[in-house]
Motif scaffolding. Structure first.
Motif, mmCIF file in Angstrom:
data_model
loop_
_atom_site.group_PDB
_atom_site.id
_atom_site.type_symbol
_atom_site.label_atom_id
_atom_site.label_comp_id
_atom_site.label_asym_id
_atom_site.label_seq_id
_atom_site.Cartn_x
_atom_site.Cartn_y
_atom_site.Cartn_z
ATOM 1 N N UNK A 1 0.819 -1.205 0.000
ATOM 2 C CA UNK A 1 0.000 0.000 0.000
ATOM 3 C C UNK A 1 0.861 1.266 0.000
ATOM 4 N N UNK A 2 0.271 2.357 -0.468
ATOM 5 C CA UNK A 2 1.001 3.607 -0.677
ATOM 6 C C UNK A 2 1.017 4.504 0.551
ATOM 7 N N UNK A 3 2.209 4.771 1.068
ATOM 8 C CA UNK A 3 2.355 5.731 2.168
ATOM 9 C C UNK A 3 2.041 7.143 1.692
ATOM 10 N N UNK A 4 2.425 7.453 0.474
ATOM 11 C CA UNK A 4 2.179 8.784 -0.084
ATOM 12 C C UNK A 4 0.689 9.086 -0.163
ATOM 13 N N UNK A 5 -0.110 8.108 -0.577
ATOM 14 C CA UNK A 5 -1.542 8.324 -0.760
ATOM 15 C C UNK A 5 -2.212 8.720 0.540
ATOM 16 N N UNK A 6 -1.884 8.035 1.614
ATOM 17 C CA UNK A 6 -2.546 8.296 2.895
ATOM 18 C C UNK A 6 -1.956 9.513 3.595
ATOM 19 N N UNK A 7 -0.688 9.793 3.345
ATOM 20 C CA UNK A 7 0.006 10.865 4.075
ATOM 21 C C UNK A 7 -0.115 12.242 3.424
ATOM 22 N N UNK A 8 0.134 12.319 2.129
ATOM 23 C CA UNK A 8 0.263 13.613 1.463
ATOM 24 C C UNK A 8 -0.858 14.601 1.734
ATOM 25 N N UNK A 9 -2.120 14.196 1.559
ATOM 26 C CA UNK A 9 -3.216 15.148 1.730
ATOM 27 C C UNK A 9 -3.449 15.613 3.176
ATOM 28 N N UNK A 10 -2.894 14.900 4.165
ATOM 29 C CA UNK A 10 -3.114 15.305 5.557
ATOM 30 C C UNK A 10 -1.823 15.776 6.228
ATOM 31 N N UNK A 11 -0.742 15.897 5.462
ATOM 32 C CA UNK A 11 0.544 16.329 6.027
ATOM 33 C C UNK A 11 0.429 17.739 6.600
ATOM 34 N N UNK A 12 1.118 17.955 7.696
ATOM 35 C CA UNK A 12 1.162 19.268 8.330
ATOM 36 C C UNK A 12 2.235 20.128 7.665
ATOM 37 N N UNK A 13 2.101 21.444 7.725
ATOM 38 C CA UNK A 13 3.142 22.321 7.166
ATOM 39 C C UNK A 13 4.515 21.988 7.753
ATOM 40 N N UNK A 14 5.485 21.738 6.896
ATOM 41 C CA UNK A 14 6.818 21.381 7.360
ATOM 42 C C UNK A 14 7.025 19.898 7.560
ATOM 43 N N UNK A 15 5.955 19.106 7.420
ATOM 44 C CA UNK A 15 6.073 17.656 7.539
ATOM 45 C C UNK A 15 5.473 17.105 8.812
ATOM 46 N N UNK A 16 5.100 15.848 8.768
ATOM 47 C CA UNK A 16 4.483 15.192 9.917
ATOM 48 C C UNK A 16 2.972 15.142 9.771
ATOM 49 N N UNK A 17 2.333 14.343 10.610
ATOM 50 C CA UNK A 17 0.883 14.172 10.526
ATOM 51 C C UNK A 17 0.335 13.787 11.891
ATOM 52 N N UNK A 18 -0.998 13.805 11.990
ATOM 53 C CA UNK A 18 -1.703 13.412 13.207
ATOM 54 C C UNK A 18 -2.423 12.087 12.978
ATOM 55 N N UNK A 19 -2.434 11.233 14.007
ATOM 56 C CA UNK A 19 -3.057 9.916 13.885
ATOM 57 C C UNK A 19 -4.524 10.019 13.505
ATOM 58 N N UNK A 20 -5.243 10.958 14.105
ATOM 59 C CA UNK A 20 -6.663 11.101 13.807
ATOM 60 C C UNK A 20 -6.917 11.429 12.347
ATOM 61 N N UNK A 21 -6.066 12.281 11.757
ATOM 62 C CA UNK A 21 -6.223 12.639 10.346
ATOM 63 C C UNK A 21 -5.947 11.441 9.443
ATOM 64 N N UNK A 22 -4.910 10.670 9.777
ATOM 65 C CA UNK A 22 -4.577 9.486 8.984
ATOM 66 C C UNK A 22 -5.702 8.463 9.018
ATOM 67 N N UNK A 23 -6.243 8.201 10.207
ATOM 68 C CA UNK A 23 -7.310 7.213 10.344
ATOM 69 C C UNK A 23 -8.588 7.688 9.663
ATOM 70 N N UNK A 24 -8.889 8.988 9.804
ATOM 71 C CA UNK A 24 -10.091 9.519 9.166
ATOM 72 C C UNK A 24 -10.002 9.409 7.645
ATOM 73 N N UNK A 25 -8.808 9.624 7.097
ATOM 74 C CA UNK A 25 -8.637 9.492 5.646
ATOM 75 C C UNK A 25 -8.784 8.036 5.228
ATOM 76 N N UNK A 26 -8.235 7.112 6.014
ATOM 77 C CA UNK A 26 -8.375 5.694 5.682
ATOM 78 C C UNK A 26 -9.838 5.266 5.695
#
Length: 203
Positions: A41-66
């Motif tokens: 599976x693609x890390x880019x697909x799940x991460x890119x649209x919810x990435x925070x400015x400067x990099x990184x993400x929040x678990x809630x955003x990742x799960x909500x996108x999934x």
């Protein structure tokens, strides 16, 4: 003990997030591969649209996108540039194709939950009962993070998402095993262990 690769008869690939902050996407791509029967599976697909400015993400955003969109196959949304580990700019690029979005819709998760109050035993049970869990920890550049047994920080310097898929007693002590996203040279072919002392450290 428990080993998700033995349980599911799947082998997780080596992932290398390089200088990007995409560890949350890497974690989710590992987990969704297990749940979807073995297709990478693609890390880019799940991460890119919810990435925070400067990099990184929040678990809630990742799960909500999934849950809302799903995760596309790596073949439809590559997380590498001609096989070379990615940059943050590449991981955040808004170039996800409609084909990838359509394919991802078949992998939507129905629900997710968070473990708030835990010890190593409740985490081990969750790993066994759910074919792994996603987790986050704080770490420090203390000289142990290339080894199989990273040590808890004294003064945390960074946060990191990881996919836990193993549970084991080692020399009479309880450990949780996770597949890191720092390439094959880390730990034991990308697998590392944290013990009860790390869990109890608060980090």
């Amino acid at each position: 003990g428990y080993d998700v690769e033995l349980d599911t008869k799947q082998q997780l690939p080596q992932k290398d997030q390089n200088g990007s902050g995409s560890c949350g996407g890497q974690m989710m791509s590992y987990y969704n591969q297990i749940l979807s029967g073995g297709k990478e599976q693609s890390a880019k697909f799940i991460y890119g649209p919810v990435a925070q400015p400067g990099g990184g993400s929040y678990a809630g955003d990742l799960c909500a996108r999934a849950k809302a969109v799903g995760i596309a196959a790596e073949s439809l949304c590559p997380s590498y540039v001609n096989g070379i580990p990615p940059s943050e700019v590449f991981m955040e690029a808004q170039d996800i194709t409609q084909l990838a979005i359509i394919e991802a819709s078949t992998t939507k998760i129905s629900a997710y939950s968070f473990i708030i109050n835990f010890n190593i035993d409740t985490l081990a049970q969750a790993i066994r009962d759910n074919k792994g869990i996603g987790g986050a920890l704080m770490g420090q550049n203390n000289g142990t993070w290339l080894s199989a047994f990273p040590q808890p920080p004294v003064s945390p310097e960074w946060g990191h998402f990881i996919y836990f898929g193993r549970v084991k007693m080692i020399n009479g002590k309880k450990y949780l095993g996770f597949k890191n996203s720092w390439g094959s040279a880390v730990g034991e072919a990308g697998w590392q262990w944290i013990g009860e002392d790390y869990i109890n450290s608060g980090f």
